[in-house]
Design an enzyme around this catalytic site. Structure first.
Site, PDB file in Angstrom:
ATOM      1  N   ASP A  33       6.500   1.160  13.347  1.00 17.43           N
ATOM      2  CA  ASP A  33       5.310   1.910  13.727  1.00 17.43           C
ATOM      3  C   ASP A  33       5.298   2.047  15.241  1.00 17.43           C
ATOM      4  O   ASP A  33       5.138   1.042  15.945  1.00 17.43           O
ATOM      5  CB  ASP A  33       4.038   1.211  13.246  1.00 17.43           C
ATOM      6  CG  ASP A  33       2.795   2.074  13.426  1.00 17.43           C
ATOM      7  OD1 ASP A  33       2.665   2.715  14.490  1.00 17.43           O
ATOM      8  OD2 ASP A  33       1.947   2.099  12.520  1.00 17.43           O
ATOM      9  N   THR A  56       3.885   6.631  -1.470  1.00 16.56           N
ATOM     10  CA  THR A  56       2.532   6.867  -1.984  1.00 16.56           C
ATOM     11  C   THR A  56       1.663   7.473  -0.888  1.00 16.56           C
ATOM     12  O   THR A  56       0.440   7.464  -0.992  1.00 16.56           O
ATOM     13  CB  THR A  56       1.893   5.556  -2.483  1.00 16.56           C
ATOM     14  OG1 THR A  56       1.911   4.585  -1.416  1.00 16.56           O
ATOM     15  CG2 THR A  56       2.626   5.000  -3.689  1.00 16.56           C
ATOM     16  N   VAL A 114      -3.515   1.636   4.431  1.00 21.58           N
ATOM     17  CA  VAL A 114      -2.758   1.266   3.230  1.00 21.58           C
ATOM     18  C   VAL A 114      -1.608   0.339   3.600  1.00 21.58           C
ATOM     19  O   VAL A 114      -1.373  -0.685   2.937  1.00 21.58           O
ATOM     20  CB  VAL A 114      -2.235   2.514   2.500  1.00 21.58           C
ATOM     21  CG1 VAL A 114      -1.374   2.103   1.304  1.00 21.58           C
ATOM     22  CG2 VAL A 114      -3.392   3.391   2.030  1.00 21.58           C
ATOM     23  N   ASP A 140       4.846   9.028  -5.774  1.00 24.80           N
ATOM     24  CA  ASP A 140       3.542   9.435  -6.299  1.00 24.80           C
ATOM     25  C   ASP A 140       3.075  10.737  -5.673  1.00 24.80           C
ATOM     26  O   ASP A 140       2.081  11.308  -6.106  1.00 24.80           O
ATOM     27  CB  ASP A 140       2.504   8.336  -6.039  1.00 24.80           C
ATOM     28  CG  ASP A 140       1.158   8.638  -6.676  1.00 24.80           C
ATOM     29  OD1 ASP A 140       1.119   8.865  -7.903  1.00 24.80           O
ATOM     30  OD2 ASP A 140       0.148   8.675  -5.943  1.00 24.80           O
ATOM     31  N   HIS A 169       0.346  11.851  -8.287  1.00 22.69           N
ATOM     32  CA  HIS A 169      -0.639  11.558  -7.236  1.00 22.69           C
ATOM     33  C   HIS A 169      -1.821  10.766  -7.808  1.00 22.69           C
ATOM     34  O   HIS A 169      -2.986  11.159  -7.676  1.00 22.69           O
ATOM     35  CB  HIS A 169      -1.126  12.860  -6.591  1.00 22.69           C
ATOM     36  CG  HIS A 169      -1.608  12.671  -5.186  1.00 22.69           C
ATOM     37  ND1 HIS A 169      -1.459  13.619  -4.207  1.00 22.69           N
ATOM     38  CD2 HIS A 169      -2.246  11.618  -4.579  1.00 22.69           C
ATOM     39  CE1 HIS A 169      -1.978  13.192  -3.072  1.00 22.69           C
ATOM     40  NE2 HIS A 169      -2.462  11.982  -3.272  1.00 22.69           N
ATOM     41  N   ILE A 227       6.783   1.461   6.552  1.00 19.13           N
ATOM     42  CA  ILE A 227       6.771   2.491   7.586  1.00 19.13           C
ATOM     43  C   ILE A 227       5.326   2.932   7.803  1.00 19.13           C
ATOM     44  O   ILE A 227       4.748   3.641   6.982  1.00 19.13           O
ATOM     45  CB  ILE A 227       7.639   3.696   7.189  1.00 19.13           C
ATOM     46  CG1 ILE A 227       9.073   3.252   6.889  1.00 19.13           C
ATOM     47  CG2 ILE A 227       7.624   4.750   8.298  1.00 19.13           C
ATOM     48  CD1 ILE A 227       9.955   4.359   6.353  1.00 19.13           C
ATOM     49  N   GLY A 228       4.714   2.467   8.886  1.00 14.14           N
ATOM     50  CA  GLY A 228       3.342   2.851   9.210  1.00 14.14           C
ATOM     51  C   GLY A 228       2.334   1.751   8.924  1.00 14.14           C
ATOM     52  O   GLY A 228       2.168   1.355   7.771  1.00 14.14           O
ATOM     53  N   ARG A 270       2.345  10.810   1.732  1.00 14.34           N
ATOM     54  CA  ARG A 270       2.341  12.278   1.665  1.00 14.34           C
ATOM     55  C   ARG A 270       3.764  12.763   1.437  1.00 14.34           C
ATOM     56  O   ARG A 270       4.703  12.302   2.089  1.00 14.34           O
ATOM     57  CB  ARG A 270       1.790  12.888   2.965  1.00 14.34           C
ATOM     58  CG  ARG A 270       0.295  12.696   3.178  1.00 14.34           C
ATOM     59  CD  ARG A 270      -0.515  13.567   2.221  1.00 14.34           C
ATOM     60  NE  ARG A 270      -1.946  13.449   2.461  1.00 14.34           N
ATOM     61  CZ  ARG A 270      -2.751  12.605   1.853  1.00 14.34           C
ATOM     62  NH1 ARG A 270      -2.244  11.762   0.965  1.00 14.34           N
ATOM     63  NH2 ARG A 270      -4.041  12.591   2.114  1.00 14.34           N
ATOM     64  N   ALA A 311      -2.076   7.250  -7.200  1.00 13.51           N
ATOM     65  CA  ALA A 311      -2.225   5.960  -6.518  1.00 13.51           C
ATOM     66  C   ALA A 311      -3.644   5.761  -5.988  1.00 13.51           C
ATOM     67  O   ALA A 311      -4.168   4.646  -6.008  1.00 13.51           O
ATOM     68  CB  ALA A 311      -1.222   5.845  -5.378  1.00 13.51           C
ATOM     69  N   GLU A 354       2.615  19.998  -5.069  1.00 10.77           N
ATOM     70  CA  GLU A 354       2.093  19.276  -6.234  1.00 10.77           C
ATOM     71  C   GLU A 354       1.358  20.224  -7.176  1.00 10.77           C
ATOM     72  O   GLU A 354       0.464  20.944  -6.724  1.00 10.77           O
ATOM     73  CB  GLU A 354       1.166  18.144  -5.782  1.00 10.77           C
ATOM     74  CG  GLU A 354       1.887  17.070  -4.966  1.00 10.77           C
ATOM     75  CD  GLU A 354       0.970  15.943  -4.514  1.00 10.77           C
ATOM     76  OE1 GLU A 354      -0.266  16.086  -4.675  1.00 10.77           O
ATOM     77  OE2 GLU A 354       1.460  14.938  -4.003  1.00 10.77           O
TER      78      GLU A 354
END
Length: 341
Positions: A191, A250, A172, A275, A299, A167-168, A252, A301, A280
Site C-alpha cells: 500500500d 472482492t 476491507v 466476486d 458480486h 493489496i490495499g 473492483r 461479497a 457485470e
C-alpha cells in the site's frame, strides 16, 4: 410537542428506489427515525422527485440515500435547498455525490465501514477454501473423477504456514488482516499510502507490490478504484505469481487486466477467485466466465439478505449523530473522498 421543540428537530427525508428501501430498511430502523426527539421524518416512505413531493423535498435537512439513489447534481440540490447532510445507507458514494455537494458545504457519510464486514468475511472464506483447493476439487468431482489427489496436483495445499498478500489497507483490507490473525500464516501488505511503521501497527510487513506478487501463496486485492489504480494488476505483475498462487478479488474488477489474468490462468498453475468483474455480469463468451481455473460469484461479497440490516442501522446512527452533534461519526470529507468514497 411545543412549536419550539418541533423547530429544533432536523427534518429527514429518504431518497431511495422503493425496492431498495423495502430491502434495506426494516421497521425497527424506520421507527428510530420516526421516534427520535431530534428528528422529524417527513415521510415513512421514499420521497419522489416530482411536484407531489416538491414541498417535502424543500424541507429536507438530512437526506438518507442508498443503492439506486439519483445523482446529487446542482439541479437536484436546488430542489433540496435546506440540505445539510447526506447519510448513505450503502458503500461507495461515487455514483451520487458530485463536487457540487461539497461546494455547498453539505456533509457526507456512508455505511462503507459496516458494508466492509461481510466483504472481509467472504474474502477470508475464499482465502481458506482457496488454500484447500476446494473449488478445484469440486470441479474434479463434477467431472466424474474417481480419486482427487490434492497434494500431488498442487505445489502446496492448506492454510498453515502460507503467505497471504494483501493489496490495499482499505477498510476491507484491514478487516481481512485482523481476521487472518486467527490463522497460523504470514501476511504481507502492499500500500503506497502507508509507512512501514503503520504497517507494523497492523501486524504485517510492508513490501513493494512486485515483491508481494512474487512472495505470496494467496493474493487478495483491496485497493480503491482510482484513475491511477485502473488495471493496476497488469500482465507483468500477474506473470510474477509463482505456480500454485491463488488470486482473490472482492474489490473492483476494473483493478485487473482481465485478458492478462485469463492468459495467466491458461498456464494451468494458478487459480483466481473472483466476486467482481470489469463488466457485470461477465458476457457469456468471456474467457474468465468459463475458465476451469477461475471460480466466479456474482458480486455477493457485500451486504445481502440479513446483512442489509447493518446498513440501515448505521445510516440511522449517522442521521442521529448529525442531528444531535452537528457532525457525522464517519464523515467523508472532500479531501478524503478519493480514498474513502
Amino acid at each position: 410537542m411545543t412549536d419550539h421543540a418541533s423547530a429544533s428537530r432536523r427534518s429527514v427525508g429518504i431518497l431511495l428506489p422503493e425496492e431498495t428501501f423495502r430491502r434495506v430498511f426494516g421497521q425497527v430502523d424506520l421507527q428510530r427515525l420516526e421516534s427520535h426527539p431530534a428528528l422529524r421524518l417527513l415521510a415513512d416512505r421514499p420521497l419522489r422527485i416530482d411536484a407531489q413531493d416538491a414541498a417535502l423535498l424543500s424541507e429536507v435537512e438530512i437526506l438518507v440515500t442508498g443503492w439506486g439513489s439519483p445523482v446529487l447534481d446542482a439541479a437536484l440540490l436546488d430542489e433540496i435547498p435546506a440540505l445539510r447532510a447526506i447519510a448513505h445507507s450503502a458503500g461507495t458514494v461515487r455514483t451520487l455525490v458530485t463536487d457540487e455537494v461539497y461546494r455547498r458545504g453539505i456533509a457526507v457519510s456512508s455505511s462503507a465501514s459496516v458494508n466492509a464486514i461481510p466483504v472481509a468475511e467472504f474474502t477470508v472464506a475464499l482465502i481458506v477454501l482457496g488454500a484447500k483447493r476446494a473449488f478445484w476439487a469440486a470441479q474434479r468431482l463434477r467431472e466424474g473423477a474417481a480419486e482427487i489427489d490434492l497434494e500431488g496436483s498442487w505445489p502446496a495445499v492448506g492454510i498453515r504456514s502460507r503467505t497471504v498478500g494483501i493489496i490495499g489497507a482499505s477498510s476491507v483490507g484491514r478487516l481481512v488482516i485482523e481476521r487472518l490473525r486467527a490463522f497460523d500464516l504470514d501476511v504481507v501488505l502492499a500500500d503506497p499510502t502507508l509507512t512501514p511503521a503503520q504497517a507494523r501497527e497492523l501486524g504485517v510487513a510492508l513490501v513493494p507490490l512486485p515483491e508481494l506478487m512474487e512472495r505470496s501463496d494467496i493474493i487478495s486485492l483491496h485497493a480503491p478504484l482510482l484513475p491511477s489504480t485502473s488495471r493496476m494488476i497488469d500482465r507483468e505483475l500477474l506473470r510474477r505469481m509463482r505456480p500454485g498462487t491463488t488470486f482473490v478479488n472482492t474489490a473492483r474488477g476494473e483493478l485487473v487486466d482481465q485478458d492478462a489474468l485469463a492468459d495467466r490462468l491458461d498456464d494451468g498453475d494458478v487459480t483466481a477467485l473472483l466476486d467482481v468483474a470489469e463488466e457485470e455480469p461477465l458476457p457469456l463468451g468471456s474467457r474468465l466466465r468459463t475458465h476451469p481455473h477461475a471460480f466466479l460469484t456474482p458480486h455477493i461479497a457485500g451486504s445481502v439478505g440479513t446483512e442489509l440490516g447493518r446498513l440501515s442501522a448505521h445510516a440511522v446512527d449517522e442521521v442521529i449523530s448529525f442531528a444531535t452533534t452537528g457532525t457525522f461519526a464517519e464523515e467523508i470529507s472532500a479531501s478524503t473522498f478519493s480514498l474513502r468514497a
